[in-house]
Motif scaffolding. Structure first.
Motif, mmCIF file in Angstrom:
data_model
loop_
_atom_site.group_PDB
_atom_site.id
_atom_site.type_symbol
_atom_site.label_atom_id
_atom_site.label_comp_id
_atom_site.label_asym_id
_atom_site.label_seq_id
_atom_site.Cartn_x
_atom_site.Cartn_y
_atom_site.Cartn_z
ATOM 1 N N TRP A 12 0.754 -1.141 -0.076
ATOM 2 C CA TRP A 12 0.151 0.017 0.005
ATOM 3 C C TRP A 12 0.928 1.431 0.138
ATOM 4 O O TRP A 12 0.395 2.302 -0.794
ATOM 5 N N ILE A 13 2.006 1.255 0.742
ATOM 6 C CA ILE A 13 2.874 2.391 0.693
ATOM 7 C C ILE A 13 3.319 2.677 -0.781
ATOM 8 O O ILE A 13 3.477 3.694 -1.377
ATOM 9 N N GLY A 14 3.668 1.515 -1.297
ATOM 10 C CA GLY A 14 4.292 1.685 -2.802
ATOM 11 C C GLY A 14 3.075 2.306 -3.579
ATOM 12 O O GLY A 14 3.365 2.952 -4.629
ATOM 13 N N LEU A 55 -0.058 -5.718 -5.969
ATOM 14 C CA LEU A 55 -0.669 -5.803 -4.691
ATOM 15 C C LEU A 55 -1.396 -7.020 -4.465
ATOM 16 O O LEU A 55 -1.368 -7.291 -3.157
ATOM 17 N N ARG A 56 -2.135 -7.487 -5.351
ATOM 18 C CA ARG A 56 -2.948 -8.590 -4.904
ATOM 19 C C ARG A 56 -2.095 -9.931 -5.290
ATOM 20 O O ARG A 56 -2.350 -10.878 -4.471
ATOM 21 N N THR A 57 -0.883 -9.968 -6.059
ATOM 22 C CA THR A 57 -0.130 -11.300 -6.062
ATOM 23 C C THR A 57 1.156 -11.067 -5.291
ATOM 24 O O THR A 57 1.393 -12.027 -4.724
ATOM 25 N N TRP A 61 6.639 -6.284 -4.372
ATOM 26 C CA TRP A 61 7.224 -5.703 -5.706
ATOM 27 C C TRP A 61 6.550 -4.348 -5.970
ATOM 28 O O TRP A 61 6.956 -3.742 -6.887
ATOM 29 N N VAL A 62 5.407 -4.058 -5.082
ATOM 30 C CA VAL A 62 4.958 -2.820 -5.648
ATOM 31 C C VAL A 62 5.605 -1.502 -5.422
ATOM 32 O O VAL A 62 5.558 -0.718 -6.381
ATOM 33 N N PRO A 63 6.488 -1.289 -4.485
ATOM 34 C CA PRO A 63 7.359 -0.331 -4.457
ATOM 35 C C PRO A 63 8.462 -0.001 -5.617
ATOM 36 O O PRO A 63 8.934 0.981 -6.041
ATOM 37 N N VAL A 64 8.577 -1.227 -6.448
ATOM 38 C CA VAL A 64 9.361 -0.941 -7.889
ATOM 39 C C VAL A 64 8.323 -0.146 -8.767
ATOM 40 O O VAL A 64 9.162 0.679 -9.487
#
Length: 72
Positions: A12-14, A55-57, A61-64
């Protein structure tokens, strides 16, 4: 399998960091032609879709995604 809370928090931060890049993509309209701004906003929207999918999977890795958005 339920993920630990901290992994979702990182995701969520990403996602919030990616949303913060929108202002820079939109502000490019001050110096770029219209077709380039539309192209950048489409790229930003695609990156948003990738961020939501990650975010779901794979939330770690979202912050990338915001890093990639800054590079573009």
């Amino acid at each position: 399998m339920k993920r630990p809370w901290w992994q979702l928090a990182v995701g969520w931060i990403g996602l919030l960091l990616h949303l913060g890049t929108l202002i820079f993509y939109a502000a490019s309209g001050l110096v770029a032609p219209g077709w380039a701004v539309v192209t950048l906003l489409v790229v930003w929207a695609v990156l948003l879709g990738v961020a939501i999918w990650l975010l779901r999977t794979r939330p770690l890795w979202v912050p990338v995604v915001p890093i990639v958005a800054w590079i573009i």
